[in-house]
Design a protein around this motif. Sequence first.
Motif, short mmCIF file in Angstrom:
data_model
loop_
_atom_site.label_atom_id
_atom_site.label_comp_id
_atom_site.label_asym_id
_atom_site.label_seq_id
_atom_site.Cartn_x
_atom_site.Cartn_y
_atom_site.Cartn_z
N TYR A 95 0.80 -1.24 0.28
CA TYR A 95 -0.17 0.16 0.08
C TYR A 95 0.85 1.42 0.03
CZ TYR A 95 -3.44 -3.36 1.84
OH TYR A 95 -4.22 -4.28 2.15
N CYS A 96 0.31 2.23 -0.61
CA CYS A 96 1.22 3.66 -0.63
C CYS A 96 0.04 4.50 0.21
CB CYS A 96 1.30 4.14 -1.90
SG CYS A 96 -0.09 4.52 -2.89
N ALA A 97 0.88 5.70 0.89
CA ALA A 97 0.06 6.53 1.67
C ALA A 97 0.85 7.70 1.96
CB ALA A 97 0.08 5.87 3.06
N ALA A 98 0.15 8.86 1.99
CA ALA A 98 0.56 10.01 2.41
C ALA A 98 1.14 9.94 3.76
CB ALA A 98 -0.51 11.42 2.10
N LEU A 99 2.18 10.74 4.37
CA LEU A 99 2.65 10.79 5.78
C LEU A 99 2.75 12.17 6.12
CD1 LEU A 99 5.43 8.04 5.21
CD2 LEU A 99 3.23 7.77 6.02
N THR A 100 2.75 12.34 7.51
CA THR A 100 2.93 13.58 8.18
C THR A 100 4.21 13.77 7.95
OG1 THR A 100 3.32 12.34 9.95
CG2 THR A 100 0.88 13.51 9.81
N TYR A 101 5.39 13.05 7.92
CA TYR A 101 6.96 13.08 7.58
C TYR A 101 7.54 11.85 7.33
CZ TYR A 101 7.78 11.29 12.47
OH TYR A 101 7.42 10.63 13.64
N CYS A 102 8.71 12.11 6.91
CA CYS A 102 9.52 11.07 6.65
C CYS A 102 10.95 11.43 7.25
CB CYS A 102 9.65 10.72 5.14
SG CYS A 102 10.94 9.52 4.70
N THR A 103 11.81 10.91 7.81
CA THR A 103 13.27 10.99 8.29
C THR A 103 13.94 9.92 7.93
OG1 THR A 103 13.14 10.02 10.42
CG2 THR A 103 12.21 12.15 10.23
N ILE A 104 15.18 9.93 8.03
CA ILE A 104 16.07 8.71 7.59
C ILE A 104 15.72 7.67 8.87
CG2 ILE A 104 17.71 10.24 6.54
CD1 ILE A 104 19.79 10.13 9.12
N THR A 105 15.33 7.97 9.76
CA THR A 105 15.27 6.67 10.68
C THR A 105 13.75 6.17 10.98
OG1 THR A 105 15.10 8.63 12.60
CG2 THR A 105 17.30 7.40 12.06
N ASN A 106 12.54 7.21 10.40
CA ASN A 106 11.29 7.08 10.79
C ASN A 106 10.32 7.44 9.83
OD1 ASN A 106 9.35 6.12 12.62
ND2 ASN A 106 9.25 8.12 13.83
N MET A 107 9.10 6.69 9.70
CA MET A 107 8.15 7.14 9.03
C MET A 107 7.13 7.82 9.60
SD MET A 107 7.87 3.74 6.57
CE MET A 107 6.49 4.17 5.45
N GLY A 108 6.51 8.92 9.18
CA GLY A 108 5.40 9.46 10.13
C GLY A 108 4.28 8.81 10.06
N HIS A 109 3.21 9.51 10.41
CA HIS A 109 1.88 8.82 10.65
C HIS A 109 1.04 9.10 9.21
CE1 HIS A 109 2.14 8.11 14.58
NE2 HIS A 109 2.58 9.45 15.04
N ARG A 110 0.29 8.02 8.87
CA ARG A 110 -0.54 8.04 7.42
C ARG A 110 -1.63 8.82 7.61
NH1 ARG A 110 -5.15 5.86 6.32
NH2 ARG A 110 -5.05 4.77 8.53
N PHE A 111 -2.08 9.66 6.85
CA PHE A 111 -3.09 10.37 6.62
C PHE A 111 -3.87 9.95 5.49
CE2 PHE A 111 -2.36 13.77 4.14
CZ PHE A 111 -0.97 14.14 4.11
N GLY A 112 -5.26 10.06 5.66
CA GLY A 112 -6.33 9.64 4.27
C GLY A 112 -6.44 8.46 4.43
N SER A 113 -7.31 7.63 3.30
CA SER A 113 -7.64 6.13 3.86
C SER A 113 -6.71 5.37 2.85
CB SER A 113 -9.07 6.23 3.16
OG SER A 113 -9.09 6.72 1.71
N TRP A 114 -6.75 4.12 3.29
CA TRP A 114 -5.91 3.43 2.27
C TRP A 114 -6.34 2.92 0.99
CZ3 TRP A 114 -1.13 2.48 4.11
CH2 TRP A 114 -0.89 2.12 5.63
N GLY A 115 -5.58 2.56 0.22
CA GLY A 115 -6.05 2.33 -1.12
C GLY A 115 -6.44 0.85 -1.21
N GLN A 116 -6.67 0.17 -2.33
CA GLN A 116 -6.81 -1.24 -2.64
C GLN A 116 -5.46 -2.03 -2.46
OE1 GLN A 116 -6.45 0.52 -5.00
NE2 GLN A 116 -5.03 -0.77 -6.40
N GLY A 117 -4.56 -1.60 -2.48
CA GLY A 117 -3.04 -2.12 -2.42
C GLY A 117 -2.76 -3.07 -3.59
N THR A 118 -1.75 -3.46 -3.88
CA THR A 118 -1.36 -4.53 -5.05
C THR A 118 -0.61 -5.68 -4.24
OG1 THR A 118 -0.28 -4.76 -7.17
CG2 THR A 118 0.71 -3.19 -5.48
N GLN A 119 -1.04 -6.71 -4.70
CA GLN A 119 -0.37 -8.11 -4.22
C GLN A 119 0.88 -8.38 -4.97
OE1 GLN A 119 -1.76 -10.36 -1.80
NE2 GLN A 119 0.30 -11.34 -2.06
N VAL A 120 1.88 -8.61 -4.24
CA VAL A 120 3.18 -9.09 -4.54
C VAL A 120 3.48 -10.77 -3.92
CG1 VAL A 120 5.73 -8.95 -4.40
CG2 VAL A 120 4.20 -6.90 -4.81
#
Length: 124
Positions: A95-120
């Motif tokens: 899944y992809c998502a918009a985030l509140t922030y991205c640092t070299i050590t951490n992913m921020g919180h997601r906002f908005g709804s999830w998409g349907q995703g893609t199976q790997v």
Amino acid sequence: QLQLVESGGGLVQPGGSLRLSCAASGFTLDYYAMGWFRQAPGKEREGVSCISRQDTITYYADSVKGRFTISRDNAKNTMYLQMNSLKPEDTAVYYCAALTYCTITNMGHRFGSWGQGTQVTVSS
């Protein structure tokens, strides 16, 4: 309305490659930090990688570091995840998502709804 559509998943043999796409609509993707998540069967969703606004910072989970590369094409309003040297343990819905922030050590919180995703699926 913020909408994200993932694509590019499929069945691949161990050691193979896939490129996932995340197409954004209703907002300008480069205004946000963005990230990729995955959820394997029976496991919690986990953060895989993120990219900051202006693409200055990227983050990768230890499990994918050196194998996956995150990027985006602002002209196409699309983000990508290039996945190389795939392993069976990479099998998941991504899944992809918009985030509140991205640092070299951490992913921020997601906002908005999830998409349907893609199976790997990585399997011989």
